[in-house]
Design an enzyme around this catalytic site. Structure first.
Site, short mmCIF file in Angstrom:
data_model
loop_
_atom_site.label_atom_id
_atom_site.label_comp_id
_atom_site.label_asym_id
_atom_site.label_seq_id
_atom_site.Cartn_x
_atom_site.Cartn_y
_atom_site.Cartn_z
CG HIS A 65 100.45 69.47 70.89
ND1 HIS A 65 101.38 69.01 71.77
CD2 HIS A 65 101.11 69.73 69.73
CE1 HIS A 65 102.58 69.00 71.18
NE2 HIS A 65 102.43 69.42 69.94
CD GLU A 67 97.01 66.31 74.45
OE1 GLU A 67 97.38 65.14 74.57
OE2 GLU A 67 97.42 67.04 73.52
CB CYS A 95 103.81 67.42 75.29
SG CYS A 95 103.06 68.98 74.78
CB CYS A 98 99.46 69.57 76.34
SG CYS A 98 99.48 69.77 74.53
#
Length: 181
Positions: A65, A67, A95, A98
């Site tokens: 991801h 992030e 999420c 992250c």
């Protein structure tokens, strides 16, 4: 945490930097990747680094991801005391994974566009994004140091980044890689 704005209130540059994260997400989509982007800025709003989603370039790594990748890079490049005054601008709410990476890197502030709940509605039960609907505020609240969260901000613009993307990918368009035996 040393931020130039009143806690809980958007800074004057927050919308512009969040829109920059949106542009990183658009670039990610143009590369054929998931449309997510993140930007790290210091307390004055100077951009330090940008990161798009890394699913494709990381050989289908579902943990790549934007992030998380950004938090890992930031952790290697800067100390936690400096990162405590920095902000991650994310096209979508970080999420749980992250948020954990942001927390462990020591980043002190998050500004996001689209909520996890809205993202879950957009993605459905897509195998490339099995959204975990757990607000980042809940993850950060479980920690031992504060992480300020601003968002959703510019949520309609953020949600538009996801328009048609997941439907165009088709249900099950990518099967998970086999586990080593």
């Amino acid at each position: 945490m040393a931020h130039a704005v009143e806690p809980g209130k958007p800074a004057p540059h927050d919308e512009a930097l969040l829109r920059r994260a949106f542009e990183v997400a658009r670039q990610s989509r143009r590369r054929g990747d998931h449309p997510f982007g993140a930007v790290l800025a210091d307390a004055a709003g100077t951009v330090l680094m940008e990161q798009g989603n890394g699913f494709s370039e990381q050989d289908g790594d579902l943990t790549a991801h934007a992030e998380r990748l950004l938090a890992s890079r930031a952790s290697r490049a800067y100390g936690a005391s400096f990162l405590a005054s920095c902000t991650v601008y994310s096209s979508a709410e970080p999420c749980a994974m992250c948020a954990g990476a942001i927390y462990w890197a020591g980043i002190g502030r998050v500004v996001f566009g689209q909520t996890e709940k809205s993202l879950k509605t957009a993605t459905g039960n897509h195998p490339e994004n099995p959204t975990l609907e757990l607000p980042c505020r809940v993850v950060f609240a479980a920690g031992q140091r504060p992480v300020e969260v601003i968002g959703p901000l510019l949520e309609e613009e953020a949600a538009a980044l996801q328009d048609d993307f997941w439907r165009s990918r088709g249900e099950g368009s990518r099967q998970p890689a086999s586990l080593p035996t």
